[in-house]
Design an enzyme around this catalytic site. Structure first.
Site, mmCIF file in Angstrom:
data_model
loop_
_atom_site.group_PDB
_atom_site.id
_atom_site.type_symbol
_atom_site.label_atom_id
_atom_site.label_comp_id
_atom_site.label_asym_id
_atom_site.label_seq_id
_atom_site.Cartn_x
_atom_site.Cartn_y
_atom_site.Cartn_z
ATOM 1 N N TYR A 23 18.077 3.227 -24.549
ATOM 2 C CA TYR A 23 17.763 1.796 -24.530
ATOM 3 C C TYR A 23 17.714 1.227 -25.948
ATOM 4 C CZ TYR A 23 16.111 2.532 -19.687
ATOM 5 O OH TYR A 23 15.989 2.858 -18.356
ATOM 6 N N HIS B 8 17.535 11.994 -18.557
ATOM 7 C CA HIS B 8 17.965 10.705 -18.017
ATOM 8 C C HIS B 8 18.921 10.847 -16.827
ATOM 9 C CE1 HIS B 8 18.384 6.275 -19.494
ATOM 10 N NE2 HIS B 8 18.291 6.332 -18.184
#
Length: 284
Positions: A52, A110
């Site tokens: 991110y 992730h």
């Protein structure tokens, strides 16, 4: 009005709030203000990720908020390009440096990236990072039951949490049931089923709004309450304080079994909004 947020106890003993704040795309000074405001408004679970590129924003927001670090549960995620053991250890350290934190409460892989087939090695690295005190609890994101089966078989350690795409269009019933056999808690990303213009706006669906009217709530609040009653932890992203407060104000009513069924009935087999099938999708 703010109501106290219940907690889940993960299979390793860590207590985690029943709702959190997603921070994808919240960056820079505006992101700091938004996240710090959410913490001041009652959020205690904050979700970020290496990819991110806002771990620094989250860290600064923590320092600017009125809440002590010890009261917060901060989660980040390991990207696919760092699944090899040595790279994974360094990536966790870099995540901490970026955020200016001494530890993460939660750290997840992730995506499994099955074609790369290094997720067990990445998991072994997270086990070591936890042993070093970098992380309090380790989990996964977007892992299918067969991926979790393999982690447990080869390391003896089950994830504490699995962050998955979960919303009324894709309620993940089988996944949640199989994860529960290991005591793995589901955490819902994209909990409101938004982000794809092809699908309907579920929060304004007539059936949802009828339920919302019963309780004097919004469609958004009804759907987030549905998540919590499934036993999942939704992490809706919201940049405005108004929406942040709306999202967290869901613990003063309870949906009936019939109402839960109405919301779950929107689910479909091909309900993934972006077609990201963890059995094939690769994230780096």
């Amino acid at each position: 009005m703010y109501h106290r947020i219940p907690e889940h106890t993960l299979n390793d003993g860590l207590k985690v709030p029943a709702i959190g704040l997603g921070t994808y795309s919240l960056k820079g000074e505006a992101g700091v203000k938004s996240i710090a405001g959410a913490i001041d408004a009652g959020y205690r679970l904050i979700d970020t990720a290496y990819n991110y590129e806002n771990e620094g924003t989250v860290g600064k927001a923590i320092r600017q908020s009125s809440v002590s670090r010890e009261e917060l549960i901060i989660c980040s995620k390991l990207p696919g390009r760092y699944h090899s053991y040595d790279k994974a250890i360094v990536a966790v350290e870099e995540s901490l440096y970026r955020a200016g934190l001494d530890y993460y409460d939660l750290y997840l892989i992730h995506w499994p990236n099955p074609k790369q087939d290094l997720y067990v090695e990445a998991w072994q690295a997270l086990i070591e990072a936890k042993n070093r005190g970098y992380i309090r609890s380790i989990g996964v994101s977007n892992f299918l039951p067969e991926h979790n089966d393999r982690l447990v078989k080869e390391t003896g350690v089950a994830p504490s949490l699995n962050q998955i795409e979960l919303h009324p269009f894709f309620n993940q019933g089988d996944q949640r049931q199989k994860d529960a056999e290991y005591g793995i808690i589901a955490e819902s990303w994209s909990p409101l089923g938004r982000g794809n213009d092809i699908v309907q706006d579920i929060v304004n669906d007539e059936k949802i709004l009828q339920i919302a009217e019963t309780y004097g709530k919004t469609g958004t609040q009804v759907i987030l309450r549905w998540h919590t009653q499934l036993g999942a932890i939704p992490i809706p992203k919201a940049s405005s304080l108004q929406h942040q407060k709306e999202n967290i104000d869901i613990f003063d009513f309870e949906l009936t079994a019939e109402e839960m069924g109405v919301i779950s009935s929107f689910s479909r087999e091909d309900g993934r909004l972006w077609g990201q099938d963890p059995s094939e999708y690769e994230e780096f």
